[in-house]
Design an enzyme around this catalytic site. Structure first.
Site, PDB file in Angstrom:
ATOM      1  N   GLN A 130      92.804  49.106  -1.505  1.00  0.00           N
ATOM      2  CA  GLN A 130      93.395  48.975  -0.173  1.00  0.00           C
ATOM      3  C   GLN A 130      93.317  47.515   0.280  1.00  0.00           C
ATOM      4  O   GLN A 130      92.228  47.009   0.543  1.00  0.00           O
ATOM      5  CB  GLN A 130      92.614  49.858   0.809  1.00  0.00           C
ATOM      6  CG  GLN A 130      93.066  49.744   2.243  1.00  0.00           C
ATOM      7  CD  GLN A 130      92.196  50.588   3.183  1.00  0.00           C
ATOM      8  OE1 GLN A 130      91.024  50.805   2.930  1.00  0.00           O
ATOM      9  NE2 GLN A 130      92.787  51.066   4.254  1.00  0.00           N
ATOM     10  N   GLY A 131      94.447  46.856   0.372  1.00  0.00           N
ATOM     11  CA  GLY A 131      94.463  45.442   0.748  1.00  0.00           C
ATOM     12  C   GLY A 131      94.826  45.243   2.207  1.00  0.00           C
ATOM     13  O   GLY A 131      95.944  44.850   2.539  1.00  0.00           O
ATOM     14  N   TYR A 132      93.886  45.557   3.067  1.00  0.00           N
ATOM     15  CA  TYR A 132      94.102  45.365   4.508  1.00  0.00           C
ATOM     16  C   TYR A 132      93.352  44.134   5.013  1.00  0.00           C
ATOM     17  O   TYR A 132      93.938  43.157   5.431  1.00  0.00           O
ATOM     18  CB  TYR A 132      93.626  46.598   5.294  1.00  0.00           C
ATOM     19  CG  TYR A 132      94.566  47.786   5.300  1.00  0.00           C
ATOM     20  CD1 TYR A 132      95.611  47.902   4.393  1.00  0.00           C
ATOM     21  CD2 TYR A 132      94.400  48.812   6.220  1.00  0.00           C
ATOM     22  CE1 TYR A 132      96.456  48.998   4.409  1.00  0.00           C
ATOM     23  CE2 TYR A 132      95.242  49.915   6.247  1.00  0.00           C
ATOM     24  CZ  TYR A 132      96.267  50.004   5.338  1.00  0.00           C
ATOM     25  OH  TYR A 132      97.086  51.101   5.373  1.00  0.00           O
ATOM     26  N   SER A 133      92.006  44.202   4.984  1.00  0.00           N
ATOM     27  CA  SER A 133      91.193  43.158   5.608  1.00  0.00           C
ATOM     28  C   SER A 133      91.374  41.815   4.937  1.00  0.00           C
ATOM     29  O   SER A 133      91.570  41.716   3.721  1.00  0.00           O
ATOM     30  CB  SER A 133      89.715  43.540   5.537  1.00  0.00           C
ATOM     31  OG  SER A 133      89.499  44.794   6.114  1.00  0.00           O
ATOM     32  N   GLU A 248      92.454  58.078   6.596  1.00  0.00           N
ATOM     33  CA  GLU A 248      91.141  57.551   6.269  1.00  0.00           C
ATOM     34  C   GLU A 248      90.098  57.990   7.305  1.00  0.00           C
ATOM     35  O   GLU A 248      88.987  58.364   6.973  1.00  0.00           O
ATOM     36  CB  GLU A 248      91.220  56.018   6.200  1.00  0.00           C
ATOM     37  CG  GLU A 248      89.951  55.369   5.671  1.00  0.00           C
ATOM     38  CD  GLU A 248      90.124  53.870   5.419  1.00  0.00           C
ATOM     39  OE1 GLU A 248      91.190  53.327   5.784  1.00  0.00           O
ATOM     40  OE2 GLU A 248      89.188  53.268   4.879  1.00  0.00           O
ATOM     41  N   GLU A 372      81.876  49.383  17.219  1.00  0.00           N
ATOM     42  CA  GLU A 372      82.352  48.782  18.481  1.00  0.00           C
ATOM     43  C   GLU A 372      83.838  49.069  18.666  1.00  0.00           C
ATOM     44  O   GLU A 372      84.286  49.406  19.762  1.00  0.00           O
ATOM     45  CB  GLU A 372      82.108  47.260  18.476  1.00  0.00           C
ATOM     46  CG  GLU A 372      80.628  46.859  18.531  1.00  0.00           C
ATOM     47  CD  GLU A 372      79.874  47.152  17.249  1.00  0.00           C
ATOM     48  OE1 GLU A 372      80.379  46.826  16.159  1.00  0.00           O
ATOM     49  OE2 GLU A 372      78.767  47.725  17.319  1.00  0.00           O
TER      50      GLU A 372
HETATM   51  C1  LIG Z   1      81.456  48.459   2.218  1.00  0.00           C
HETATM   52  C2  LIG Z   1      82.761  48.027   2.806  1.00  0.00           C
HETATM   53  C3  LIG Z   1      83.949  48.385   2.181  1.00  0.00           C
HETATM   54  C4  LIG Z   1      85.180  47.968   2.684  1.00  0.00           C
HETATM   55  N1  LIG Z   1      86.340  48.302   2.007  1.00  0.00           N
HETATM   56  C5  LIG Z   1      87.536  47.812   2.442  1.00  0.00           C
HETATM   57  C6  LIG Z   1      88.751  48.023   1.689  1.00  0.00           C
HETATM   58  O1  LIG Z   1      88.745  48.678   0.645  1.00  0.00           O
HETATM   59  N2  LIG Z   1      89.900  47.490   2.116  1.00  0.00           N
HETATM   60  C7  LIG Z   1      89.960  46.771   3.275  1.00  0.00           C
HETATM   61  O2  LIG Z   1      91.047  46.337   3.637  1.00  0.00           O
HETATM   62  N3  LIG Z   1      88.831  46.536   4.020  1.00  0.00           N
HETATM   63  C8  LIG Z   1      87.623  47.028   3.622  1.00  0.00           C
HETATM   64  N4  LIG Z   1      86.472  46.762   4.352  1.00  0.00           N
HETATM   65  C9  LIG Z   1      86.547  45.858   5.511  1.00  0.00           C
HETATM   66  C10 LIG Z   1      86.261  46.482   6.866  1.00  0.00           C
HETATM   67  O3  LIG Z   1      87.332  47.282   7.265  1.00  0.00           O
HETATM   68  C11 LIG Z   1      85.995  45.312   7.843  1.00  0.00           C
HETATM   69  O4  LIG Z   1      84.793  44.708   7.445  1.00  0.00           O
HETATM   70  C12 LIG Z   1      85.859  45.790   9.273  1.00  0.00           C
HETATM   71  O5  LIG Z   1      87.097  46.239   9.760  1.00  0.00           O
HETATM   72  C13 LIG Z   1      85.332  44.676  10.193  1.00  0.00           C
HETATM   73  O6  LIG Z   1      86.056  43.506  10.070  1.00  0.00           O
HETATM   74  P1  LIG Z   1      85.327  42.106   9.833  1.00  0.00           P
HETATM   75  O7  LIG Z   1      84.427  42.257   8.680  1.00  0.00           O
HETATM   76  O8  LIG Z   1      86.355  41.058   9.777  1.00  0.00           O
HETATM   77  O9  LIG Z   1      84.428  41.906  11.122  1.00  0.00           O
HETATM   78  P2  LIG Z   1      84.902  41.320  12.520  1.00  0.00           P
HETATM   79  O10 LIG Z   1      86.171  41.956  12.917  1.00  0.00           O
HETATM   80  O11 LIG Z   1      84.828  39.860  12.469  1.00  0.00           O
HETATM   81  O12 LIG Z   1      83.757  41.866  13.475  1.00  0.00           O
HETATM   82  C14 LIG Z   1      82.504  41.206  13.652  1.00  0.00           C
HETATM   83  C15 LIG Z   1      81.767  41.928  14.777  1.00  0.00           C
HETATM   84  O13 LIG Z   1      82.514  41.793  15.992  1.00  0.00           O
HETATM   85  C16 LIG Z   1      82.753  43.056  16.574  1.00  0.00           C
HETATM   86  N5  LIG Z   1      84.035  43.062  17.268  1.00  0.00           N
HETATM   87  C17 LIG Z   1      85.227  42.573  16.827  1.00  0.00           C
HETATM   88  N6  LIG Z   1      86.180  42.788  17.743  1.00  0.00           N
HETATM   89  C18 LIG Z   1      85.601  43.428  18.783  1.00  0.00           C
HETATM   90  C19 LIG Z   1      86.058  43.916  20.040  1.00  0.00           C
HETATM   91  N7  LIG Z   1      87.314  43.796  20.398  1.00  0.00           N
HETATM   92  N8  LIG Z   1      85.168  44.516  20.863  1.00  0.00           N
HETATM   93  C20 LIG Z   1      83.863  44.660  20.488  1.00  0.00           C
HETATM   94  N9  LIG Z   1      83.370  44.216  19.320  1.00  0.00           N
HETATM   95  C21 LIG Z   1      84.227  43.603  18.483  1.00  0.00           C
HETATM   96  C22 LIG Z   1      82.737  44.008  15.401  1.00  0.00           C
HETATM   97  O14 LIG Z   1      82.449  45.325  15.824  1.00  0.00           O
HETATM   98  C23 LIG Z   1      81.653  43.420  14.521  1.00  0.00           C
HETATM   99  O15 LIG Z   1      80.393  43.850  14.966  1.00  0.00           O
HETATM  100  C24 LIG Z   1      85.227  47.182   3.863  1.00  0.00           C
HETATM  101  C25 LIG Z   1      84.019  46.826   4.506  1.00  0.00           C
HETATM  102  C26 LIG Z   1      82.795  47.230   3.986  1.00  0.00           C
HETATM  103  C27 LIG Z   1      81.537  46.806   4.687  1.00  0.00           C
END
Ligand SMILES: Cc1cc2nc3c(=O)[nH]c(=O)nc-3n(C[C@H](O)[C@H](O)[C@H](O)COP(=O)(O)OP(=O)(O)OC[C@H]3O[C@@H](n4cnc5c(N)ncnc54)[C@H](O)[C@@H]3O)c2cc1C
Lengths: 391, 334
Positions: A130-133, A248, A372
């Protein structure tokens, strides 16, 4: 209100239970059944298990039979997922294909895409990612920057994805790309399928706090994919992606409830068998209170889930309780594994199932939308509170 | 009435901070983490030269002649860097144990770095036994000293590679050091309270690192077109981390002070500190991971090193539950 199952449903449950009892492998690589361990051995073990499920007709119960799925009703899927979790069966290796991209293709895909991909998802001959993040787009997914440009009859993709689960084993990836840089951020995104085995795609594994490389970075440098690999319309990828996210987040909530109910049973057994202050941990009133609270909460996870599923089972739209599941179970999971560590004391500090769960639980409040973000969704979308200072 | 550190203590604090920021980079911690035994010999040697092994030991025994508050100051700074090596097992466990047991001849070699030691309560889980040349053993009501040739040490995989728990098989009888009372919690303050207080001071440093790192990150990290620190959900978590960190600091330093002065409530103060700090540190380092999102779950980011140190420290001085119970029992106003 009627919480009974029909005789046909009970019969189906028994049939599934019998099959799982006879077939769930007990000799797999040790460790957790959900989290992905990065070894080749564990990967192949789970690939073989997926094939066994497929041959028995117990794979992709939610897909229509014309695409090789089980073609089961939602009720049957629910029953199947419950039994699956109860049997502690390992997750099939191609989960992202089966649960995310498969259903998305069935809903939005072209005939060509369906015939090209669905079969290989089922056989686990092609593993999906899944290429989202991206490095700068996680919670704010719509801020993604990976670009795809239509050049002749191909998309040329440039950019980077990160935290991509299974990336080191991936064959294909569904990528959210920006295809119109001038459009408002939720528009101008497209959902594109891309072969990971090409010079323009480079994968670098990332090690997790558990020590294993369950995910990775995926770099796109002039990666190419035919224009026919677009899912849905050009610049309509956000809507397509939201379908995937719905699968999901909501997908298997009753299975999740059963899985944690069975973890609760293990946790209780741990408290009953771990020596503590001259007796057993279960005799300690503080531990008993914490266990009791977790027990109550995990029972209510089940009832919440049954309520959330009910309108869907009867063809009605989901209610507010359906948005609570992810937040509720992930926070429960963290607290349950903390209690396990507290029960174990120093014994918990050495490698073991509970230590792995305890560290792994920390990811559950981050992936698929952090806690969050889940709370924001409840506050804003369910309760209708004003959006908290974001665009 | 002045809760602030005095001038000597502040000098020690900034010297320790400067020294450790130069000597203990994340690379140093990680190389110990990944090494076969978790050791960091270069760093240890320098700490010996600074006299840190005997900060709270009388000059008559070859120590610096400061007290528990000064040692707590150094422990806090060590926590801030997640410093590896057997300083904790030697300076915070074995040295106070031997001093309290009056085994002065065994203290010298620990202070000059010629020997390193640890304390054995439960032979299955001994802090950094794999790095020790000598062992203080709680053998029922008696304490003993054993040399390395009187035990077999089996290293075990441990969640924190920089503070490991090994199992030890005791082969010899060793030398009897008298009653083991000082190494078991009682109603009045004993050596074991000092050990707990040092551990709390280390936790304060750990929390401060997690707080500083998180606050910086939420200022820098952008989502939705602004720093995530704008969101009140994030701000409130940071505010709670601050409350936990500062309250732990009050708790840990009061305990060290009460122990230093021999105040009647020193044992009580130690349990108050342990009960609070053990849970606070877990919460603060957990939130540090959470507020970093995906990067917080990686090996590459340092958050897990601190989280794992806390996971280990949380069970070493007895559980938070135990200390809450003890605090209730020792409540001086009862
Ligand atoms: C084990 C694991 C597997 C994963 N697998 C995949 C995958 O297969 N494909 C994929 O695409 N992604 C994947 N992810 C990514 C995951 O979806 C992201 O890590 C997640 O959405 C958070 O994004 P970020 O890491 O950029 O954190 P950020 O968005 O930078 O967040 C940092 C902190 O800020 C908080 N925050 C951000 N915005 C707000 C707001 N508006 N209000 C309050 N708090 C806020 C967050 O809650 C967090 O605590 C995976 C992550 C993990 C840990």
């Amino acid at each position: 209100m009627d919480l009974t199952w029909s005789p046909e449903e009970e019969a189906f449950r028994q049939e599934v239970r019998d099959w799982l009892t006879a077939n769930v492998p007990t000799d797999g690589p040790a460790g957790d059944v959900e989290e992905f361990d990065d070894s080749e051995e564990s990967f192949e073990f789970r690939r073989a298990w997926q094939r066994t499920l497929g041959e028995a007709g117990y794979l992709a119960m939610h897909w229509p039979t014309e695409y090789g799925g089980g073609g089961r009703t939602l009720v049957e899927q629910v029953i199947f997922n419950e039994e699956y979790a109860r049997a502690k069966a390992p997750a099939p290796v191609n989960g992202l294909g089966l649960n995310l991209v498969g259903p998305t293709l069935i809903t939005h895909g072209t005939d060509e895409q369906k015939s090209r991909f669905l079969k290989n998802i089922l056989t686990a001959d092609e593993i999906w990612c899944q290429g989202y993040s991206e490095p700068n787009a996680g919670s704010d997914l719509a801020g993604l920057q990976t670009k795809a440009e239509l050049v002749g009859d191909e998309f040329v993709i440039n950019g980077q994805k990160i935290w991509t689960t299974l990336a080191p084993f991936g064959d294909w990836i569904f990528v959210l790309c920006r295809t119109d840089p001038d459009a408002p951020k939720h528009q101008g995104i497209s959902y594109i399928l891309c072969d990971m085995h090409q010079p323009g795609v480079e994968v670098r594994p990332i090690r997790q706090i558990t020590g294993t490389t369950g995910f990775g970075e995926v770099f796109f440098t002039n990666a190419r994919t035919p224009a026919s690999m677009l899912v849905g319309s050009l610049n309509d990828g956000w809507r397509v992606a939201m379908t995937t996210l719905m699968f999901e987040r909501g997908g298997n909530i009753l299975g999740t409830a059963v899985r944690y109910r069975s973890m609760m049973t293990d946790l209780r057994a741990l408290a009953e068998s771990t020596k503590h202050n001259g007796g057993y941990a279960i005799d300690d009133p503080v531990i008993r209170q914490r266990l009791g609270q977790l027990l109550v909460e995990v029972e209510l996870l089940r009832h919440n889930s049954e309520r959330a599923m009910s309108p869907l089972l009867h063809g009605e739209p989901p209610g507010p309780e359906s948005s609570m599941g992810k937040l509720y179970w992930s926070e429960w999971y963290v607290r349950a594994t903390e209690l396990a560590m507290d029960i174990l004391g120093t014994a918990g500090l050495h490698p073991g199932v509970w230590l792995t769960e305890y560290l792994g639980a920390r990811a559950s409040t981050i992936y698929t939308g952090t806690s969050e973000i889940q709370r924001n969704i409840l506050a804003e979308r369910v309760l209708g509170l004003p959006r908290g200072g974001r665009n | 009435m002045d809760f602030r550190l005095n001038e000597d203590q502040r000098t020690l604090q900034s010297a320790a901070r400067d020294f450790l920021s130069k000597e203990v980079s994340s690379t140093v911690v990680r190389s110990a983490f990944d090494s076969p035994d978790g050791d960091s010999p270069e760093l240890y040697k320098k700490m010996v030269e600074l006299g840190w092994l005997g900060l709270a030991v009388d000059e008559s025994l070859g120590g610096v002649g400061y007290g528990p508050v000064e040692q707590a100051v150094v422990c806090e700074q060590l926590g801030y860097r997640c410093a590896p090596g057997p300083f904790f097992s030697t300076a915070c466990l074995a040295v106070p144990a031997l001093v309290s047991l009056g085994a002065s001849d065994l203290v010298g070699p620990l202070l000059d770095g010629s020997k390193r030691a640890t304390v054995i309560w439960d032979p299955e889980s001994v802090v950094d036994a794999q790095l020790a040349d000598g062992f203080v053993v709680v053998d029922g009501a008696v304490a003993r000293w054993l040399d390395a040739n009187e035990v077999d040490v089996t290293p075990r995989g441990s969640v924190d590679g920089t503070r490991r728990l090994s199992s030890v098989t005791i082969k010899g009888k060793g030398r009897e050091l008298g009653s083991s009372e000082q190494l078991q919690y009682g109603d009045e303050a004993r050596a074991v309270d000092l050990m707990a207080a040092y551990l709390c001071a280390e936790l304060v440093g750990i929390m401060q690192w997690a707080l500083d790192t998180t606050v910086q990150y939420v200022k820098d990290r952008e989502a939705f077109g602004r720093p995530i620190g704008v969101f009140q959900a994030v701000q409130h978590k940071c505010a709670d981390m601050l409350v936990h960190t500062e309250t732990s600091r009050s708790a840990a330093y009061y305990a060290a002070y009460a122990l230093a002065k021999g105040l009647p409530d020193a044992a009580y103060a130690t349990s108050v500190a342990a009960a609070y700090c053990l849970d606070a540190a877990h919460s603060v380092t957990g939130e540090c991971i959470q507020l970093h999102g995906g990067i917080g779950f990686t090996w590459e980011h340092d958050a897990h090193l601190y989280f794992k140190r806390v996971t280990t420290n949380r069970v070493l001085p007895g559980s938070a539950d135990y200390h809450r119970e003890r605090a209730l029992r020792l409540d001086p106003a009862r």
